[in-house]
Design a protein around this motif. Structure first.
Motif, short mmCIF file in Angstrom:
data_model
loop_
_atom_site.label_atom_id
_atom_site.label_comp_id
_atom_site.label_asym_id
_atom_site.label_seq_id
_atom_site.Cartn_x
_atom_site.Cartn_y
_atom_site.Cartn_z
N ARG A 267 0.84 -1.34 -0.08
CA ARG A 267 -0.06 -0.11 -0.03
C ARG A 267 0.86 1.16 -0.01
O ARG A 267 0.73 2.07 -0.82
N ALA A 268 1.93 1.26 0.79
CA ALA A 268 2.64 2.35 0.86
C ALA A 268 3.65 2.70 -0.24
O ALA A 268 3.63 3.79 -0.90
N SER A 269 3.94 1.75 -1.16
CA SER A 269 4.47 1.62 -2.34
C SER A 269 3.76 2.60 -3.24
O SER A 269 4.41 3.47 -4.23
N GLY A 270 2.60 2.23 -3.44
CA GLY A 270 1.63 3.02 -4.45
C GLY A 270 1.83 2.44 -5.85
O GLY A 270 0.79 2.69 -6.70
N TYR A 271 2.64 1.68 -6.13
CA TYR A 271 2.73 0.96 -7.35
C TYR A 271 3.70 -0.23 -7.20
O TYR A 271 4.75 -0.10 -6.57
N ILE A 272 3.65 -1.16 -8.09
CA ILE A 272 4.47 -2.19 -8.22
C ILE A 272 4.73 -2.75 -9.59
O ILE A 272 3.71 -2.96 -10.34
N PHE A 273 5.89 -2.55 -10.40
CA PHE A 273 5.98 -2.94 -11.64
C PHE A 273 6.44 -4.32 -11.64
O PHE A 273 7.50 -4.64 -10.86
#
Length: 383
Positions: A267-273
């Protein structure tokens, strides 16, 4: 000024050469890449839930026409789009209904959906004809997280996303529904796209909106450990996104319910590629997922397809507009398309033979190694 880097830093300790410029536009080399890479790797061909049961779809991979079949029992198969009688095309439309049989319209040879030859219609085989030897030419098929992949190689390699097969296990990937889709033809070689994807030195000058959303991109880097003065003891930001933002929408607000099983770190990352060379990358957010697929259609042209995936309950919200959610990433992709095409045009200079990578372009260096390894495995050496 010399670069001071921590031993655990991903930054390169030298400035290696790029691939030769001619490999981005030479037709002969493009044909070799098609055979050595695109005909041997897993290639994304769509979402399973976008191919209704009882449907076959004509697709093209590495210059080969194929049919992707989803039968009424839910099985996914893929075959070369070629009748074993005299080679006629089996599926001429983009999509066609699929019953219990795949029937050639020319002489009515018929095949089961698993590729077995069932009937030669009006033809009367003699004793030297073995029906079991004349099934359709099968192509490997694999489903992962609701995405369908095919591989033309006789023996398919492992499917190896860069973040591992379990990277998206906390997202309900298989049940997500395509809410918005765009397609764009880029006037650039497919490798140019991946190189742009793999660095952020261009971000401050090309992506103002993205740099506002992800503040660290303003430094021309994608993560804190790419800073020249980074050390493992350096404090980490609470979030990768600007204050108040949790996802990649114009406002930073979620477009619907957030996925319930994500970890606090996700959640904290905001995005995962997640990247699957050479065919696609996936960007997973707390509320939706974007999948971007590449398909080379010439030495200097690439088709890019982007899909935005949502939970069904999000799409069912009154007044919900998936195109509005897609608008933010669409701005970024259009900016990337412009500079990729600019890059391609410059590569045609007679004076430019090779470039030099900067330490921050370590992922491009890895990508070049990936390309070289696959070409060399096929007996093709890049000078």
């Amino acid at each position: 000024m010399s670069l001071h880097r921590h031993p655990d830093s991903p930054l390169l300790d030298h400035c290696p050469e790029t691939l030769p410029a001619w490999t981005y536009h030479d037709p002969g080399w493009y044909a070799k890449e098609q055979g050595a890479i695109w005909a041997r790797e897993w290639i994304h061909v769509g979402r399973k839930n976008d191919l209704a049961p009882g449907t076959m779809r004509r697709i093209e991979v590495a210059g080969q026409s194929l049919i992707l079949c989803h039968d009424r029992e839910g099985r996914i198969t893929c075959f070369h789009n070629t009748c074993r009688h005299r080679g006629a095309e089996l599926c001429s439309a983009d999509e066609s209904p699929l019953g219990k049989l795949i029937t050639c319209k020319y002489h009515n040879w018929a095949y089961a959906t698993d590729g077995r030859l069932v009937s030669t219609a009006f033809g009367t085989p003699t004793a030297d004809f073995r029906r079991e030897d004349h099934g359709l030419f099968a192509v490997h098929v694999r489903e992962w997280n609701g995405f369908l992949y095919v591989c033309l190689a006789p023996e398919a390699p492992d499917l190896v996303p860069d973040m591992g097969l379990s990277a998206l296990e906390n997202w309900p990937m298989a049940t997500l529904v395509t809410g918005h889709r765009t397609e764009k033809r880029l006037k650039c070689n497919w490798k140019v796209f991946w190189e742009n994807y793999n660095e952020c030195l261009h971000c401050p000058g090309v992506h103002p909106e993205l740099c506002d959303m992800v503040p660290i991109y303003r430094q021309g880097i994608m993560a804190a450990n790419e800073a020249p003065d980074w050390s493992p003891e350096a404090p980490r930001p609470a979030s990768n996104l600007r204050e108040g933002a949790v996802t990649w929408t114009a406002t930073g607000k979620p477009c619907g319910p957030e996925f319930p099983d994500l970890t606090p770190e996700e959640r904290a990352s905001g995005y995962i590629f997640v990247t699957v060379y050479p065919t696609m990358f996936i960007v997973a957010h707390v509320d939706h997922v974007r999948a971007v697929t590449l398909a080379p259609i010439g030495p200097e042209e690439t088709r890019l397809t982007a899909q935005w995936l949502f939970p069904a309950e999000t799409l069912a919200q009154p007044g919900f507009d998936p195109a509005e959610v897609a608008s933010f990433a669409t701005i970024v992709m259009n900016q990337d398309a412009e500079v990729a095409e600019m890059n391609q045009r410059g590569l045609k200079s007679d004076r430019f033979k090779k470039g030099r990578l900067m330490p921050q372009e370590f992922d491009i260096h890895r990508f070049h190694h990936w390309v070289r390894a696959r070409m060399e495995a096929a007996g093709e050496v890049i000078g």
